[in-house]
Design a protein around this motif. Structure first.
Motif, mmCIF file in Angstrom:
data_model
loop_
_atom_site.group_PDB
_atom_site.id
_atom_site.type_symbol
_atom_site.label_atom_id
_atom_site.label_comp_id
_atom_site.label_asym_id
_atom_site.label_seq_id
_atom_site.Cartn_x
_atom_site.Cartn_y
_atom_site.Cartn_z
ATOM 1 N N ASN A 281 -0.301 -0.818 19.096
ATOM 2 C CA ASN A 281 0.021 -0.600 17.690
ATOM 3 C C ASN A 281 -1.205 -0.198 16.883
ATOM 4 O OD1 ASN A 281 2.791 -0.920 17.634
ATOM 5 N ND2 ASN A 281 2.697 -3.134 17.320
ATOM 6 N N GLY B 31 1.515 -6.555 15.329
ATOM 7 C CA GLY B 31 2.340 -5.520 14.725
ATOM 8 C C GLY B 31 1.529 -4.276 14.404
ATOM 9 N N ASN B 32 2.151 -3.339 13.693
ATOM 10 C CA ASN B 32 1.399 -2.164 13.247
ATOM 11 C C ASN B 32 0.556 -2.554 12.032
ATOM 12 O OD1 ASN B 32 2.953 -1.765 10.783
ATOM 13 N ND2 ASN B 32 4.582 -0.927 12.063
ATOM 14 N N HIS C 175 0.036 3.758 17.522
ATOM 15 C CA HIS C 175 1.005 3.746 16.432
ATOM 16 C C HIS C 175 1.033 5.100 15.732
ATOM 17 C CE1 HIS C 175 3.402 2.652 13.058
ATOM 18 N NE2 HIS C 175 2.405 2.692 12.197
ATOM 19 N N ASP D 16 0.644 -1.966 8.869
ATOM 20 C CA ASP D 16 1.353 -2.477 7.686
ATOM 21 C C ASP D 16 1.814 -3.916 7.899
ATOM 22 O OD1 ASP D 16 1.801 -0.054 5.702
ATOM 23 O OD2 ASP D 16 2.052 0.723 7.718
ATOM 24 N N ASP D 17 2.319 -4.188 9.107
ATOM 25 C CA ASP D 17 2.757 -5.556 9.424
ATOM 26 C C ASP D 17 1.587 -6.536 9.330
ATOM 27 O OD1 ASP D 17 5.300 -4.585 10.011
ATOM 28 O OD2 ASP D 17 4.836 -4.318 12.139
ATOM 29 N N CYS E 136 -1.590 -13.108 12.925
ATOM 30 C CA CYS E 136 -1.224 -11.919 12.160
ATOM 31 C C CYS E 136 -1.225 -10.656 13.016
ATOM 32 C CB CYS E 136 -2.189 -11.707 10.990
ATOM 33 S SG CYS E 136 -2.236 -13.072 9.804
ATOM 34 N N SER F 62 1.659 -10.628 -0.538
ATOM 35 C CA SER F 62 2.130 -9.383 0.058
ATOM 36 C C SER F 62 3.204 -8.729 -0.800
ATOM 37 C CB SER F 62 2.695 -9.653 1.456
ATOM 38 O OG SER F 62 3.200 -8.465 2.021
ATOM 39 N N THR G 16 4.544 -9.883 21.344
ATOM 40 C CA THR G 16 4.923 -8.504 21.022
ATOM 41 C C THR G 16 4.957 -7.649 22.279
ATOM 42 O OG1 THR G 16 3.971 -8.656 18.806
ATOM 43 C CG2 THR G 16 4.306 -6.450 19.690
ATOM 44 N N SER H 267 0.442 -7.165 5.731
ATOM 45 C CA SER H 267 1.411 -8.007 5.032
ATOM 46 C C SER H 267 1.236 -9.477 5.413
ATOM 47 C CB SER H 267 2.831 -7.546 5.360
ATOM 48 O OG SER H 267 3.783 -8.351 4.694
ATOM 49 N N LYS H 268 1.028 -9.747 6.703
ATOM 50 C CA LYS H 268 0.833 -11.126 7.151
ATOM 51 C C LYS H 268 -0.493 -11.684 6.640
ATOM 52 C CE LYS H 268 3.623 -10.619 11.324
ATOM 53 N NZ LYS H 268 3.596 -10.559 12.807
#
Length: 221
Positions: free
Chosen positions: A112, A49-50, A137, A52-53, A46, A63, A172, A56-57
């Motif tokens: 991030n 990402g930032n 970020h 929020d990403d 997971c 989600s 990433t 969500s994961k």
């Protein structure tokens, strides 16, 4: 290969071992709202990402925009108020940065993770390191793997693309370097996987800090 003048480091999984505090605060939040908690092995994919990403994961099938916002805000409250005692630099990371700095290599961080959080740990553990720029970020701008942060760093450092190199642990980070048009070194001690370790783009995959110095043509401390 052109001699490198700028090393841009990812933070989580590259300079810092930080996942345990993240897991504790996420699982506390998820449990509070009745969502399934995750194991360490389930969290690792997971990351990258930032915020929020990541949320969500972590939520998976649960989600939704509303759930992401709720869990994100509560998680950040728990995380920011915690002592984060399990978040520590990887062994010899400070010595590595000092050695690079002493050899006139410019240093920067691109992550991030939110800026205020980056600065908290940098101030605590790397007070003597003069980073050209710490680019975390920013909700107003795109996050990794977009090269926005790397481009800012390179412009601030006033070096050419072939004089910069990105050091990270995940796919990433590889995509970020690739999108920015700079070389990339992948480290194996963080949260990466075989996809990252076997990717064709990185110029080097390393499992100890001394190998980065060797790659850059610098004596190891």
């Amino acid at each position: 290969m052109t001699a490198k003048k700028l090393c841009i480091f990812d933070f989580d999984g590259t300079l810092f071992d930080s996942v345990e505090d993240v897991i504790l605060c996420f699982n506390r939040t998820l449990k509070e709202y009745g969502f399934p908690t995750l194991t360490r092995d389930e969290y690792i994919p997971c990351l990258g990402g930032n915020i929020d990403d990541i949320v969500s994961k972590v939520l998976g099938k649960n989600s939704t925009p509303q759930n992401v916002e709720i869990i994100k805000n509560v998680y950040l409250d728990y995380y920011n108020s915690s002592h984060k005692e399990r978040t520590v630099p990887f062994t010899n990371s400070r010595e590595l940065l000092e050695n690079l700095q002493d050899n006139d290599i410019l240093l920067a961080i691109n992550s991030n993770r939110l800026n205020y959080s980056l600065n908290e740990f940098v101030d605590r553990y790397y007070p003597d390191i003069d980073f050209v720029l710490i680019e975390g970020h920013n909700v107003d701008y795109p996050s990794k793997p977009d090269p926005w942060g790397v481009n800012n760093i390179i412009n601030k450092a006033n070096v050419s693309l072939d004089e910069a190199i990105y050091i990270g642990d995940s796919i990433t980070d590889i995509k970020t370097a690739q999108n920015a048009g700079i070389d990339c070194v992948v480290v194996k001690w963080g949260y990466g996987d075989e996809v990252a370790f076997n990717h064709e783009y990185p110029v080097k995959v390393i499992d100890k800090f001394s190998q980065l110095c060797e790659f850059l043509g610098i004596n190891y401390f």
